[in-house]
Design a protein around this motif. Structure first.
Motif, mmCIF file in Angstrom:
data_model
loop_
_atom_site.group_PDB
_atom_site.id
_atom_site.type_symbol
_atom_site.label_atom_id
_atom_site.label_comp_id
_atom_site.label_asym_id
_atom_site.label_seq_id
_atom_site.Cartn_x
_atom_site.Cartn_y
_atom_site.Cartn_z
ATOM 1 N N LYS A 1 0.757 -1.326 0.020
ATOM 2 C CA LYS A 1 0.083 -0.016 0.093
ATOM 3 C C LYS A 1 0.954 1.228 -0.022
ATOM 4 N N ASP A 2 2.061 1.019 -0.418
ATOM 5 C CA ASP A 2 2.912 2.146 -0.478
ATOM 6 C C ASP A 2 2.835 2.816 -2.068
ATOM 7 N N LEU A 3 2.402 3.831 -2.110
ATOM 8 C CA LEU A 3 2.679 4.884 -3.509
ATOM 9 C C LEU A 3 4.023 5.292 -3.884
ATOM 10 N N VAL A 4 4.514 5.062 -4.973
ATOM 11 C CA VAL A 4 5.656 5.271 -5.328
ATOM 12 C C VAL A 4 5.828 5.717 -6.787
ATOM 13 N N ILE A 5 6.829 6.296 -7.144
ATOM 14 C CA ILE A 5 6.914 6.872 -8.504
ATOM 15 C C ILE A 5 8.285 6.193 -9.251
ATOM 16 N N LYS A 6 7.744 5.280 -10.144
ATOM 17 C CA LYS A 6 8.804 4.548 -10.808
ATOM 18 C C LYS A 6 10.128 5.415 -11.372
ATOM 19 N N GLY A 7 11.194 4.900 -10.980
ATOM 20 C CA GLY A 7 12.555 5.522 -11.521
ATOM 21 C C GLY A 7 13.186 5.055 -12.544
ATOM 22 N N GLU A 8 14.372 5.722 -13.058
ATOM 23 C CA GLU A 8 15.144 5.084 -14.207
ATOM 24 C C GLU A 8 16.087 3.861 -13.685
ATOM 25 N N GLY A 9 16.342 3.150 -14.766
ATOM 26 C CA GLY A 9 17.143 1.942 -14.524
ATOM 27 C C GLY A 9 18.562 2.208 -14.423
ATOM 28 N N SER A 10 19.063 3.337 -14.548
ATOM 29 C CA SER A 10 20.443 3.630 -14.354
ATOM 30 C C SER A 10 20.852 4.653 -13.246
ATOM 31 N N CYS A 11 21.815 4.830 -12.796
ATOM 32 C CA CYS A 11 22.436 5.600 -11.941
ATOM 33 C C CYS A 11 23.840 5.789 -12.007
ATOM 34 N N PRO A 12 24.329 7.211 -11.702
ATOM 35 C CA PRO A 12 25.709 7.695 -11.604
ATOM 36 C C PRO A 12 26.625 6.497 -10.888
ATOM 37 N N CYS A 13 26.057 5.929 -9.742
ATOM 38 C CA CYS A 13 26.733 5.241 -8.903
ATOM 39 C C CYS A 13 27.128 4.004 -9.357
ATOM 40 N N GLY A 14 26.617 3.621 -10.564
ATOM 41 C CA GLY A 14 26.981 2.273 -11.285
ATOM 42 C C GLY A 14 26.113 1.162 -10.783
ATOM 43 N N ARG A 15 25.312 1.170 -9.927
ATOM 44 C CA ARG A 15 24.248 0.088 -9.225
ATOM 45 C C ARG A 15 23.295 -0.281 -10.602
ATOM 46 N N THR A 16 23.099 -1.588 -10.693
ATOM 47 C CA THR A 16 22.201 -1.729 -11.819
ATOM 48 C C THR A 16 20.912 -1.993 -11.326
ATOM 49 N N SER A 17 20.627 -2.115 -10.228
ATOM 50 C CA SER A 17 19.180 -2.397 -9.639
ATOM 51 C C SER A 17 18.095 -1.375 -10.330
ATOM 52 N N GLY A 18 16.883 -1.650 -10.118
ATOM 53 C CA GLY A 18 15.756 -0.772 -10.520
ATOM 54 C C GLY A 18 15.515 0.364 -9.484
ATOM 55 N N LYS A 19 14.931 1.267 -9.599
ATOM 56 C CA LYS A 19 14.803 2.436 -8.844
ATOM 57 C C LYS A 19 13.650 3.104 -8.715
ATOM 58 N N ILE A 20 13.207 3.481 -7.606
ATOM 59 C CA ILE A 20 12.049 4.344 -7.464
ATOM 60 C C ILE A 20 12.354 5.790 -7.287
ATOM 61 N N LYS A 21 11.629 6.546 -7.820
ATOM 62 C CA LYS A 21 12.312 7.981 -7.895
ATOM 63 C C LYS A 21 11.824 8.911 -6.597
ATOM 64 N N GLU A 22 10.595 8.290 -6.073
ATOM 65 C CA GLU A 22 10.170 8.941 -4.868
ATOM 66 C C GLU A 22 8.937 8.238 -4.343
ATOM 67 N N VAL A 23 8.785 8.490 -2.828
ATOM 68 C CA VAL A 23 7.686 7.620 -2.276
ATOM 69 C C VAL A 23 6.590 8.723 -2.135
ATOM 70 N N VAL A 24 5.589 8.633 -2.638
ATOM 71 C CA VAL A 24 4.422 9.589 -2.637
ATOM 72 C C VAL A 24 3.705 9.392 -1.278
#
Ligand SMILES: [Zn+2]
Length: 437
Positions: free
Chosen positions: A304-327
């Motif tokens: 029941k957490d609402l989140v905004i889906k993020g991009e799949g890449s990051c300057p840190c080099g980690r490859t995991s999926g991201k969420i942009k923000e918790v709403v």
């Protein structure tokens, strides 16, 4: 070293999917064969039917209500959610119970270690290293998050100072006495400590905190930046819960949060039908399957957490999926006069534009046929009396722009609103038929 687990954190998407599918099938079979809940729920479905991660979307969700229902049976107190034998359980934890009867969480030694390992990722990503002496200003009681933080920081090689059984003043003195340079907090309590320190004549930035990890509440970026400014330190966020564990955390790029893969399979689904995986930048509900915890297996837990889906890449080099923000929580999202409203938006506005507002409370009431939305704002004692009306008018204007709703703003005297230690309860919906959080 840049990563806690250089191998897992840099796997290709393809490899992550392969591993997660295999883990998912394992936990699926385990849950079905070892818990009454999933023996019932997954009847007639075989793990061989799950050939791709897309097939997971055909399986039923698990929600909190079912956990409550199944824990009523034997063995006490975990009942049909327990995976394995009751003799193997080594730790009791529970949810806060703010939305009804608590859910009791059984942890075996093995499952607890799995949780700690996931938490090590959260801490390491937030830049905690062995030279950090971390002050934890809470008594942990039966609640899970700070116990995880405690043991994970120990595993990382940090030095942990448990700060329960002290009042806020005592905690501030302890930070000074021990020269702690790290802290874990709820955003609300982080602001409260700063306020108390100032009253004691201590500048919060002089406490020497370099790094802070927040938990417990959705944190608008304006609140995170405010904490960074007050303490002159780096502040990181993460998201999790008692049932699914902490499943995503912020890295030093501070741009959204990394899903801790392959510990968790996280689906972000459209909130109307819970069928479709949303695209980048879209809001969805997080549905989480912890892939390695067996004492309390969960298949597709609806957080029941609402989140905004993020991009799949990051300057840190980690490859995991991201969420942009918790709403926020789906429970907190309400319709007021036909407009969808999230209390987090109000916090964002206040922390960003109204430094003079120290605490606030939002109340929705029904007067006759009309919904009325009230903001009680407590201002700083330093605010000149002549400026109070100006603050009130600015609040009405800024909130109208941010939420499309007209607020009744009441300015309250300093010290009149409650202060919260853990999770703040700044939103009350008093309308009939609405749940009062
Ligand atoms: Zn990153």
């Amino acid at each position: 070293m840049k990563y806690w687990n250089p191998y897992l954190e840099t796997l290709s998407r393809e490899d992550l999917n392969k591993i997660e599918l295999s883990y998912f099938r394992n936990i699926f079979s385990f849950a079905k064969n070892n818990t009454i809940l999933y023996r019932d729920k997954l009847k007639g479905i075989d793990s061989n039917d799950i050939k791709t991660l897309d097939d997971v979307k055909n399986l039923p969700f698990t929600d909190k209500e079912e956990l409550r229902k199944y824990q009523e049976m034997a063995p006490y107190p975990y009942g049909g959610v327990l995976g394995g034998k009751i003799e193997d359980v080594t730790t009791f934890r529970q949810t806060s119970g703010t939305t009804g009867k608590p859910v009791y969480v059984p942890e075996t030694y093995e499952s607890w270690q799995w949780r700690i390992e996931a938490w090590c990722h959260i801490l390491y990503m937030a830049g905690f290293r062995p030279h950090h002496r971390i002050f934890l200003p809470f008594g942990y009681n039966v609640y899970v998050a700070f116990w995880e933080a405690h043991y994970a920081s120990e595993k990382l090689g940090c030095e942990l100072i448990p700060g329960g059984a002290l009042d806020t003043k005592g905690r501030i003195h302890k930070v000074i006495e021990t020269r702690a340079n790290g802290m874990m907090n709820t955003p609300t309590y982080g602001l409260h400590i700063a306020e108390e320190a100032k009253k004691m004549g201590i500048e919060p930035a002089s406490l020497g905190i370099e790094r802070m990890l927040c938990a417990g509440e959705p944190m608008p970026s304006a609140t995170r930046l405010k904490l960074e400014e007050i303490y002159r330190c780096d502040v990181y966020d993460h998201i999790g819960g008692t049932e699914p564990c902490a499943w995503a955390g912020m890295c030093e790029a501070k741009d959204g949060m990394h899903i801790i893969e392959p510990f968790f399979l996280v689906e972000i689904l459209d909130r109307e039908t819970l069928q479709r995986e949303v695209g980048e930048g879209e809001i969805g509900v997080a549905v989480v399957t912890p892939l390695g915890r067996r004492s309390f297996p969960l298949i597709r837990f609806n957080t029941k957490d609402l989140v905004i889906k993020g991009e799949g890449s990051c300057p840190c080099g980690r490859t995991s999926g991201k969420i942009k923000e918790v709403v926020g929580r789906t429970d907190d999202l309400r319709k007021v006069r036909g407009v969808l409203f999230s209390p987090k938006t109000v916090e964002e506005v206040i922390r960003k534009e109204f430094q003079e507002v120290e605490e606030f409370e939002i109340i929705v009431e029904r007067r006759g046929l009309m919904d009325v939305i009230l903001l009680r704002a407590e201002v700083s004692p330093q605010l000149p009396v002549g400026s109070i009306e100006q603050t009130r008018t600015r609040l009405v204007e800024s909130l109208k722009i941010a939420t499309n709703l007209s607020f009744h703003v009441i300015i309250e005297p300093p010290g009149s609103l409650p202060r919260y230690m853990l999770k703040a309860k700044r939103f009350r919906d008093m309308r009939e038929g609405e749940r009062n959080e």
